[in-house]
Design an enzyme around this catalytic site. Structure first.
Site, short mmCIF file in Angstrom:
data_model
loop_
_atom_site.label_atom_id
_atom_site.label_comp_id
_atom_site.label_asym_id
_atom_site.label_seq_id
_atom_site.Cartn_x
_atom_site.Cartn_y
_atom_site.Cartn_z
N ASN A 37 0.81 -1.21 0.00
CA ASN A 37 0.00 0.00 0.00
C ASN A 37 0.86 1.28 0.00
OD1 ASN A 37 -2.31 1.44 -0.04
ND2 ASN A 37 -3.08 0.75 1.96
N HIS A 122 -14.25 -4.89 10.89
CA HIS A 122 -13.85 -3.56 11.37
C HIS A 122 -15.06 -2.69 11.63
CE1 HIS A 122 -9.49 -3.42 9.57
NE2 HIS A 122 -9.72 -4.54 10.21
N ARG A 147 -13.51 -5.67 15.53
CA ARG A 147 -12.52 -4.68 15.90
C ARG A 147 -13.23 -3.36 16.10
NH1 ARG A 147 -7.68 -2.14 12.21
NH2 ARG A 147 -9.37 -0.69 11.64
N TYR A 159 -7.31 7.18 12.64
CA TYR A 159 -7.15 5.93 11.89
C TYR A 159 -8.33 4.99 12.16
CZ TYR A 159 -6.14 1.09 11.33
OH TYR A 159 -6.27 -0.23 10.99
N ASP A 217 -6.95 -1.68 17.55
CA ASP A 217 -5.66 -1.45 16.90
C ASP A 217 -5.07 -0.12 17.36
OD1 ASP A 217 -4.64 -1.84 13.40
OD2 ASP A 217 -3.51 -1.28 15.20
N HIS A 219 -2.24 0.96 16.43
CA HIS A 219 -1.58 1.45 15.21
C HIS A 219 -0.26 2.17 15.47
CE1 HIS A 219 -1.94 2.37 10.84
NE2 HIS A 219 -2.66 1.28 10.91
N GLU A 243 -3.71 -4.40 19.39
CA GLU A 243 -2.79 -4.55 18.26
C GLU A 243 -1.86 -3.36 18.12
OE1 GLU A 243 -4.96 -5.11 14.67
OE2 GLU A 243 -3.27 -4.56 13.40
N GLU A 269 2.15 -6.52 11.53
CA GLU A 269 1.67 -6.32 10.15
C GLU A 269 2.68 -5.54 9.30
OE1 GLU A 269 -1.94 -4.11 11.04
OE2 GLU A 269 -1.08 -2.41 9.98
N ARG A 290 0.93 -10.97 13.44
CA ARG A 290 0.02 -10.23 12.57
C ARG A 290 0.42 -10.19 11.10
NH1 ARG A 290 -4.30 -8.78 11.57
NH2 ARG A 290 -4.26 -6.52 11.39
N GLU A 346 -8.26 -11.49 10.01
CA GLU A 346 -8.86 -10.18 9.70
C GLU A 346 -9.57 -10.26 8.36
OE1 GLU A 346 -5.98 -7.10 9.39
OE2 GLU A 346 -7.44 -5.50 9.31
N TRP A 409 1.77 6.92 12.21
CA TRP A 409 0.35 6.93 11.80
C TRP A 409 -0.24 5.57 12.05
CZ3 TRP A 409 -2.18 4.03 7.95
CH2 TRP A 409 -3.54 4.39 7.78
C1 GCO Z 1 -5.04 -3.36 9.94
C2 GCO Z 1 -4.02 -2.38 9.49
C3 GCO Z 1 -4.46 -1.56 8.31
C4 GCO Z 1 -3.31 -0.74 7.81
C5 GCO Z 1 -3.28 -0.83 6.31
C6 GCO Z 1 -2.12 -0.09 5.73
O1 GCO Z 1 -5.02 -3.69 11.14
O2 GCO Z 1 -5.78 -3.83 9.06
O3 GCO Z 1 -3.57 -1.59 10.56
O4 GCO Z 1 -5.57 -0.81 8.60
O5 GCO Z 1 -3.39 0.58 8.23
O6 GCO Z 1 -3.21 -2.19 5.96
O7 GCO Z 1 -2.10 -0.26 4.34
MG MG Z 2 -3.36 -2.97 12.21
#
Ligand code: GCO
Ligand code: MG
Length: 409
Positions: A37, A122, A147, A159, A217, A219, A243, A269, A290, A346, A409
Site C-alpha cells: 500500500n 472492522h 474490531r 485511523y 488497533d 496502530h 494490536e 503487520e 500479525r 482479519e 500513523w
Molecule cells: C489493519 C491495518 C491496516 C493498515 C493498512 C495499511 O489492522 O488492518 O492496521 O488498517 O493501516 O493495511 O495499508
Molecule cells: Mg493494524
C-alpha cells in the site's frame, strides 16, 4: 514443467493492487499478490525488472529452492519491497503446484485442522451511537468478532474510522490510502486517546455484553509505558487483543508492556521476516503474529514463522485489510485452515469493483471463512477487467502532533 512467462498486472478497481501471474509450458498459471500500500510500483518494478527474468525456464515445482534463490541471490535482504516480491512468486508457485495436483492449496499444507476460519470485521464510529450502529451492522453481516475503532475528542481524523460509513458496501468503509498526489496529514494526541478509549469499551461492553470478542488497533502510536497504561486500563473489558500498541522496531520494549498488563498483544503487520519477531516470540512478548502472507515472503516463509511461533504458544492473526488483494487473502485462508496454531483472521470485504477483477471462491458464513475446494488458491484474475482500472497514485496518511512533530500513523 517450466516457467515460460511472469506477468505483472497493476490494476486499481477502487484501490491499487499488484498481481503476479506465472505461466508454465503446460498451460497451468499461478497468481501471487504483490500489493504494498502506497509503494505498489516499487514492487511491480522489482518483479518486472529484477525477478521475472530470473524465473524463465525454472521448474515451478521447486518452490523452496526458488524462495532461497530469490532471498539469497539478491544479496540485499529483507524489507517490505523485497519480501512482497518474493511472496508473490512463492504464492503463485504454490497455486500452480496445487492446480497440478488437482487439490485446494490447504490440502498440500497438511489438510484442514478446523471446519472454518474465525474472522473479525472492522466496526468504527465518530461517536458512540455511530459505533454501535457499525457493530450491529457487522453482527448482522455474520461477524462474530469485532474490531472497535473510534474518533477521539479533539482529534480531527483518526485511523480506522470511516468518515462516511458506506452502508451499501459499494465503497470501502475505511480505505486508508487516499488518491492524492501527496500523503494526507492527520493529527494525533496520545493523552486524549488514552483518556477516551476506556470509556468507549465500557460503553461497548455494557451494550453488547461480556462474550463478544473485541479487538482494538493502537496502530504503532504509543510509547511502551503508554501502551502499558492502556493495556491495563482495558483489562476490565477483556479484549481479544490490543494490536500494534507500540512501534516494534525495538522488540525489547514489549517487555515493559508485558510487565504491566495481561491484555493479549498482537504485532507484526509491518514486519516482513521472522527476524523481526525473534525476541517477541522467544520471550513470549506477544500472543498473535500479525504478518500477511503477501508482505512476509509468501506461504513458504509464513509457514516457518507460524511453526516457530507455535513452539511458544503464539497464534496467527493474519493481516487481511483491503490492501491485501483477494489473491493474498486466499493464500492466508489456505494457511489458516491448515496450521494448528490458528488464532483469528482479519476480514475487510473488497468492493464489487475489486471482485469484478478478482473472481474469488472463498465463503464467509456465520462468522467463519473458508477458502473453498477449487484446485489451487481458488482465485482467477480477469485481465480484461483489470486493464479497465489503471494505477492511480494513492498514499497512506501521516500524523503530526499539535506542535507539528511527525508521529507514527
Ligand atoms: C489493519 C491495518 C491496516 C493498515 C493498512 C495499511 O489492522 O488492518 O492496521 O488498517 O493501516 O493495511 O495499508
Ligand atoms: Mg493494524
Amino acid at each position: 514443467m517450466k516457467i515460460v512467462a511472469a506477468d505483472i498486472i497493476v490494476s486499481s478497481p477502487d484501490r491499487n493492487f499488484v498481481t503476479l501471474k506465472i505461466t508454465t509450458d503446460e498451460g497451468i498459471t499461478g497468481l501471487g499478490d504483490a500489493t504494498l500500500n502506497g509503494r505498489e510500483l516499487s514492487v511491480a518494478s522489482y518483479l518486472r525488472d529484477h525477478v521475472a527474468p530470473l524465473l524463465m525456464g525454472r521448474d515451478p515445482h521447486r518452490i523452496e529452492d526458488t524462495w532461497q534463490f530469490l532471498y539469497r541471490s539478491a544479496y540485499w535482504r529483507r524489507g517490505p519491497v523485497t519480501m512482497a516480491a518474493i511472496a508473490a512468486v512463492d504464492v503463485a508457485l504454490w497455486d500452480i503446484k496445487a492446480k497440478a495436483a488437482g487439490m485446494p492449496l490447504y490440502q498440500l499444507l497438511g489438510g484442514a485442522s478446523r471446519t472454518g476460519i474465525m474472522a473479525y470485521g472492522h466496526a468504527s464510529g465518530r461517536d458512540i451511537p455511530e459505533l454501535f450502529d457499525s457493530i450491529r451492522r457487522h453482527l448482522d453481516e455474520g461477524f462474530r468478532s469485532i474490531r472497535v475503532q473510534t474518533s477521539v475528542p479533539g482529534i480531527n481524523a483518526v485511523y480506522g474510522v470511516a468518515a462516511q460509513p458506506s452502508a451499501t458496501g459499494q465503497r470501502y468503509d475505511y480505505e486508508p490510502a487516499q488518491r492524492t498526489p501527496l500523503p494526507v496529514e492527520e493529527d494525533w494526541d496520545t493523552r486524549a486517546y488514552l483518556r477516551h478509549l476506556p470509556q468507549v469499551f465500557e460503553a461497548v461492553r455494557s451494550e453488547f455484553g461480556p462474550e463478544l470478542p473485541l479487538l482494538h488497533d493502537g496502530h504503532h502510536r504509543m510509547t511502551p509505558i503508554q501502551a502499558a497504561k492502556l493495556g491495563k486500563a482495558l483489562e476490565p473489558y477483556d479484549l481479544f487483543w490490543l494490536e500494534d500498541c507500540t512501534p516494534a522496531e525495538n522488540q525489547e520494549a514489549l517487555r515493559l508492556v508485558r510487565q504491566h498488563t495481561t491484555t493479549p498483544l498482537a504485532i507484526g503487520e509491518v514486519f516482513n521476516t521472522v527476524w523481526d519477531y525473534q525476541t517477541l516470540i522467544r520471550e513470549q512478548l506477544i500472543d498473535y503474529v500479525r504478518s500477511a502472507v503477501t508482505h512476509t515472503g509468501g506461504i513458504t516463509a509464513m509457514r516457518k514463522l507460524l511453526d516457530f511461533a507455535a513452539q511458544y504458544q503464539i497464534k496467527s492473526g493474519i493481516h487481511g485489510p483491503t490492501d491485501i488483494s483477494p489473491v493474498g487473502m486466499a493464500a492466508a485462508l489456505h494457511l489458516d485452515l491448515a496450521i494448528h496454531n490458528f488464532g483469528i483472521q482479519e476480514y475487510m470485504k473488497h468492493t464489487p469493483l475489486a471482485n469484478e477483477v478478482f473472481r474469488q471462491s472463498f465463503t464467509f458464513t456465520d462468522g467463519y471463512l473458508h477458502p473453498g475446494d477449487q484446485p489451487g488458491l481458488g482465485v482467477e484474475l480477469d485481465e480484461e477487467a483489470a486493464a479497465r482500472f489503471p494505477y492511480e497514485p494513492a498514499y497512506l496518511p501521516f500524523n503530526r502532533l499539535k506542535d507539528g512533530t511527525v508521529h507514527d500513523w
